[in-house]
Structure formats: C-alpha cells, structure tokens
Design an enzyme around this catalytic site. Structure first.
Site, PDB file in Angstrom:
ATOM      1  NE  ARG A 124      -4.063   0.073   2.390  1.00  0.00           N
ATOM      2  CZ  ARG A 124      -4.622   0.374   3.197  1.00  0.00           C
ATOM      3  NH1 ARG A 124      -4.543  -0.296   4.283  1.00  0.00           N
ATOM      4  NH2 ARG A 124      -5.577   1.268   3.052  1.00  0.00           N
ATOM      5  CD  GLN A 130      -0.393   6.562  -3.614  1.00  0.00           C
ATOM      6  OE1 GLN A 130      -0.364   7.556  -4.230  1.00  0.00           O
ATOM      7  NE2 GLN A 130       0.694   6.529  -2.481  1.00  0.00           N
ATOM      8  CG  ASP A 133      -4.286   0.811  -1.573  1.00  0.00           C
ATOM      9  OD1 ASP A 133      -5.048  -0.210  -1.143  1.00  0.00           O
ATOM     10  OD2 ASP A 133      -3.630   1.691  -0.999  1.00  0.00           O
ATOM     11  CB  SER A 136      -6.583   3.023  -0.166  1.00  0.00           C
ATOM     12  OG  SER A 136      -5.348   2.873   0.375  1.00  0.00           O
ATOM     13  CE1 TYR A 231      -0.646   0.624   6.394  1.00  0.00           C
ATOM     14  CE2 TYR A 231       1.500  -0.229   5.901  1.00  0.00           C
ATOM     15  CZ  TYR A 231       0.277   0.178   5.464  1.00  0.00           C
ATOM     16  OH  TYR A 231      -0.405  -0.322   4.245  1.00  0.00           O
TER      17      TYR A 231
HETATM   18  P1  NAD Z   1      -5.288   2.794   7.833  1.00  0.00           P
HETATM   19  O1  NAD Z   1      -4.088   1.881   7.933  1.00  0.00           O
HETATM   20  O2  NAD Z   1      -5.074   3.757   6.610  1.00  0.00           O
HETATM   21  O3  NAD Z   1      -5.570   3.550   9.151  1.00  0.00           O
HETATM   22  C1  NAD Z   1      -5.467   2.932  10.360  1.00  0.00           C
HETATM   23  C2  NAD Z   1      -5.262   4.121  11.382  1.00  0.00           C
HETATM   24  O4  NAD Z   1      -4.977   3.689  12.756  1.00  0.00           O
HETATM   25  C3  NAD Z   1      -3.642   4.614  11.214  1.00  0.00           C
HETATM   26  O5  NAD Z   1      -3.568   5.926  10.828  1.00  0.00           O
HETATM   27  C4  NAD Z   1      -2.966   4.276  12.456  1.00  0.00           C
HETATM   28  O6  NAD Z   1      -1.961   5.124  12.788  1.00  0.00           O
HETATM   29  C5  NAD Z   1      -4.021   4.167  13.411  1.00  0.00           C
HETATM   30  N1  NAD Z   1      -3.738   3.618  14.633  1.00  0.00           N
HETATM   31  C6  NAD Z   1      -3.176   2.537  14.878  1.00  0.00           C
HETATM   32  N2  NAD Z   1      -2.989   2.181  16.099  1.00  0.00           N
HETATM   33  C7  NAD Z   1      -3.585   3.225  16.679  1.00  0.00           C
HETATM   34  C8  NAD Z   1      -3.810   3.765  18.170  1.00  0.00           C
HETATM   35  N3  NAD Z   1      -3.528   2.693  19.194  1.00  0.00           N
HETATM   36  N4  NAD Z   1      -4.359   4.891  18.396  1.00  0.00           N
HETATM   37  C9  NAD Z   1      -4.790   5.582  17.631  1.00  0.00           C
HETATM   38  N5  NAD Z   1      -4.745   5.299  16.248  1.00  0.00           N
HETATM   39  C10 NAD Z   1      -4.021   4.280  16.042  1.00  0.00           C
HETATM   40  O7  NAD Z   1      -6.539   1.856   7.843  1.00  0.00           O
HETATM   41  P2  NAD Z   1      -7.909   2.156   7.057  1.00  0.00           P
HETATM   42  O8  NAD Z   1      -7.452   1.731   5.496  1.00  0.00           O
HETATM   43  O9  NAD Z   1      -8.387   3.369   7.109  1.00  0.00           O
HETATM   44  O10 NAD Z   1      -8.998   1.051   7.709  1.00  0.00           O
HETATM   45  C11 NAD Z   1      -9.079   1.428   9.000  1.00  0.00           C
HETATM   46  C12 NAD Z   1      -9.977   0.353   9.670  1.00  0.00           C
HETATM   47  O11 NAD Z   1     -11.286   0.161   8.927  1.00  0.00           O
HETATM   48  C13 NAD Z   1      -9.431  -1.084   9.570  1.00  0.00           C
HETATM   49  O12 NAD Z   1      -9.762  -1.985  10.702  1.00  0.00           O
HETATM   50  C14 NAD Z   1     -10.074  -1.812   8.355  1.00  0.00           C
HETATM   51  O13 NAD Z   1     -10.182  -3.364   8.422  1.00  0.00           O
HETATM   52  C15 NAD Z   1     -11.540  -0.911   8.681  1.00  0.00           C
HETATM   53  N6  NAD Z   1     -12.511  -0.894   7.430  1.00  0.00           N
HETATM   54  C16 NAD Z   1     -13.631  -1.312   7.750  1.00  0.00           C
HETATM   55  C17 NAD Z   1     -14.769  -1.592   6.686  1.00  0.00           C
HETATM   56  C18 NAD Z   1     -15.800  -1.831   7.194  1.00  0.00           C
HETATM   57  O14 NAD Z   1     -16.920  -1.877   6.387  1.00  0.00           O
HETATM   58  N7  NAD Z   1     -16.379  -1.903   8.601  1.00  0.00           N
HETATM   59  C19 NAD Z   1     -14.171  -1.023   5.486  1.00  0.00           C
HETATM   60  C20 NAD Z   1     -12.986  -0.857   4.965  1.00  0.00           C
HETATM   61  C21 NAD Z   1     -11.915  -0.924   6.314  1.00  0.00           C
END
Ligand code: NAD
Length: 384
Positions: A124, A130, A133, A136, A231
């Site tokens: 990613r 990108q 992706d 994303s 990350y």
């Molecule tokens: P991403 O990696 O872009 O963002 C995750 C963020 O969490 C990062 O910025 C990271 O720094 C932050 N993070 C990690 N540990 C942390 C902590 N202890 N405190 C605060 N922030 C912290 O991921 P994304 O693509 O934005 O996805 C985010 C979440 O959404 C994932 O769990 C993904 O599986 C989920 N998601 C869910 C759906 C749904 O339909 N429910 C769909 C897509 C993605």
C-alpha cells in the site's frame, strides 16, 4: 495482439451488493484491448442494470459460460464453494481473497492449478500501486458511510442550527485512527456540520487531520508510534495503559465517536473501553469500523451488531460498509482492477514477474503451487 477475456461474476456472499467491474470499468478495459464478459445480473444490486454493461461493450453470459470462457475472472469476495469447482486449470482469479484469513482457499486453488491474485496483498505504501489499492478505495467509502450511519443514528443535529425555536449546539465528533477511513470520516462529519476532532498515534497524522480543518485530540500522554512503511506500530503495554487512561478521560465529552484504528497484521487495538462508554451521554453513538470476530476498537463491539449500553449509548459494530454504497464502491474497485491489469497484462499476455514488488505482493497461487511466502508459511506452520 490477442485479447484476454476478462469476466466479472455476480457476488455470492450474503448481503454483498458490490460488483468487481462497473460499466465504466468495462469501457476502460476494452480500451486496453481486452474482451469483457459479465455474468447476467452481476451489477443489479449496485444499480448497474445489464443494459449498462451491454451499452459499455460487454457481453452478458450465464455463470457457467463465464467460468468456461473467461481467461481472468474478477470478483470482490472469493466465489462460493460450488462455483470454485467451475474454475479450470490455467484460469486466473482476481479479488479480495483474504488468503491469510482463509488459508484453505489457496490450497484448493493451487490443487485446481488456478492462478490466484489477491488484492489485499498489494504493497500500500508503494506509489506505483496506489491506483490499484482496493483496501484504500474501499476504506474511503467505509469512512464516508460510517459518518452517515453515525449521523443517521444520532438523535440530534450535527450542525449548529439557529432558528426561531432557538439554537441547537453542534454535535462533537471524535474520529480515532486518522488513516484512509478515518480521514474520510472526519471530512464527511465536517461536511455534515459536526465539530470534529481527530486522533492518531502517528506523528504525520497530526498534519493530515489539520488539513481537513478538524482539530487534533491532545492527550495528557504523548504516544508517538510511527512504525514500518509509515504505518503505526503496536503500542507497548505501558504506552497502551497511558493512552487508555487519557482516552477514557476525553471520550465522555463527545456525542459521536468513530473508530478506525488498525496496525497491519495485529488485532485491532481496543481504544474505547467500557469505562469510556459509561462516561458518554445517553443518545451518544459509537461506530466501530474495526469490529471483527477477533475484537475491535470498542469494548464489546461485534460485527454487524448494534447494541445500546445501560447508559443509552448506541454501539454499532460496522461491517462491510462499502456494500452500503455499492455504486461508488464498485466503480472505485473496478478502477483498481483495471489499473492492476494494465500493470500485469502486456501484449495480451499476463506477465507474472516474481521480481516485481506488486506481483510478489498479490500473487498467491500459480502453476499448482502456493507461491506467496506468508501464505505458504501459514499453511506449513505448526498444526497445519
Ligand atoms: P489505515 O491503516 O489507513 O488507518 C488506520 C489508522 O489507525 C492509522 O492511521 C494508524 O496510525 C491508526 N492507529 C493504529 N493504532 C492506533 C492507536 N493505538 N491509537 C490511535 N490510532 C491508531 O487503515 P484504513 O484503511 O483506514 O482502515 C481502518 C479500519 O477500517 C481497519 O480496521 C479496516 O479493516 C476497517 N475497514 C472497515 C470497513 C467496514 O466496512 N467496517 C471497510 C474498510 C475498512
């Protein structure tokens, strides 16, 4: 130049409304010289009628014909078990195959001599990847939908309203995790008029949040946890306890909390504790995007489940939010697929170069073998 035949199947997973190729994706693929076939009705749940596909230049076929004729089959989720048996040796399957979660699937695909490509393995952080992706593009849709869901569930207005009947205060919204989904949730909640605060443990997220116009949640404890590839890294126990105490003290003043925190390859961190939920006001709403069977960011949140705590806080374990915005999600997904195929197909031939970082990330099975090191390690690990 010979053309490859790319076929999109109708999704079989329950409640899935997306489709891997949109009519716009068909036009783009045809322009690159491929032929496109679509399973009849595949786009109906995403509001793409069959006529949109034929107008775009695709040929409609029944499922069995599609499995017979396509060189490359594209999907969102892996096909149902009964459909997998329709795949034939040499055929290519591309989708979100989650091989590290369902390692039996690569085993069956290797036995069937199917070449499988899973988009969840895409590197990613590589800028060349990108446009492909999918994680994303779908997280972006999920963040948008999470903010809408929270607003729809919340019993008051998001914006401040000044009317003859008086003034209402705007909703205070906190978004925890300011990655792709989080930043889109922040932007959407702001456009709906909420007063939005973002929080993350990566230093770079501070300026990302500021660029949306939202404020950043300053906690008494400073946790800075940028890890590999930009990350977040997992927090130490001491950092986690300090963060938890500071978040517990802060969360009670928010009306809406949306959580999206994840660390690649780890269980999602629990960031909204039962104590924090107990400190929130009745009518508050919490949406956990990270909710999964393994746990999520919110204590007690379960995927596809909405619960109301004793003190009146609605906790939504969100699951597959992109399916709730199927047209936009499918259009973005299809563009990612088209970009991946533009990278892999040269002169009408699929070129799978193991030294190419993108190919190495996504190629799971080929020529009867499981070629992805992490999937192979998982399958060869203890107890397998
Ligand atoms: P991403 O990696 O872009 O963002 C995750 C963020 O969490 C990062 O910025 C990271 O720094 C932050 N993070 C990690 N540990 C942390 C902590 N202890 N405190 C605060 N922030 C912290 O991921 P994304 O693509 O934005 O996805 C985010 C979440 O959404 C994932 O769990 C993904 O599986 C989920 N998601 C869910 C759906 C749904 O339909 N429910 C769909 C897509 C993605």
């Amino acid at each position: 130049m010979s053309a490859l035949s790319v076929g999109a199947v109708a999704e079989t997973a329950p409640r899935e409304r997306r489709v891997a190729l949109s009519p716009d994706g068909v036009v783009r693929l045809l322009a690159t010289g491929q032929q496109v076939i679509i399973e009849a009705g595949a786009g109906a749940a995403a509001w793409f009628p069959d006529t949109d596909y034929t107008d775009a230049g695709a040929r409609l076929v029944a499922k069995r014909e599609l499995y017979d004729q396509a060189d490359i089959i594209v999907c969102v989720h892996p096909p149902a078990a009964a459909d997998l048996s329709l795949l034939h040796p040499g055929q290519v399957l591309i989708g979100l195959l989650a091989p590290l979660i369902e390692p039996q699937l690569p085993r069956s695909l290797a036995e069937a001599k199917v070449t499988s490509i899973s988009l969840d393995g895409l590197p990613r952080t590589l800028s060349a990847a990108q446009s492909m992706d999918v994680l994303s593009s779908q997280a972006n849709v999920a963040g948008y939908k999470a903010a809408l869901l929270a607003a729809d569930t919340y019993g008051s207005y998001l914006p401040m309203f000044m009317t003859a009947a008086g003034t209402t205060r705007p909703a205070q919204v906190l978004v925890i995790g300011a990655g792709v989904a989080g930043l889109q949730a922040i932007g959407t909640a702001r456009r709906l008029g909420g007063v939005v605060t973002g929080y993350d443990v990566r230093d770079a997220a501070r300026s990302d949040v500021a660029s949306t116009g939202a404020s950043f949640l300053e906690l008494d404890t400073t946790v800075s946890a940028t890890g590999d590839g930009g990350y977040a890294r997992a927090l130490t126990e001491e950092e986690r306890n300090a963060q938890q105490a500071a978040l517990n003290a802060a969360i009670g003043r928010f009306d809406i909390v949306i959580t999206t925190a994840q660390v690649p390859g780890k269980r999602p961190p629990e960031l909204v504790s039962a104590n924090a939920l107990a400190a929130m006001q009745p009518g508050s709403v919490v949406v956990d995007l990270a909710a999964s069977e393994l746990g999520g960011n919110v204590a007690g949140a379960k995927p596809e489940t909405t619960t109301i705590t004793d003190n009146g806080v609605t906790v939504i374990g969100a699951n597959n939010l992109p399916s709730g915005v199927p047209k936009a999600a499918s259009t973005a997904y299809a563009r990612n697929i088209v970009a991946l195929l533009a990278h892999l197909v040269r002169d009408g031939t699929l070129v799978l170069d193991p030294d190419d970082t993108i190919t190495a990330g996504v190629l799971i099975t080929h020529d009867g073998d499981i070629v992805h090191p992490a999937v192979r390690a998982l399958l060869e690990g203890p107890g397998r």
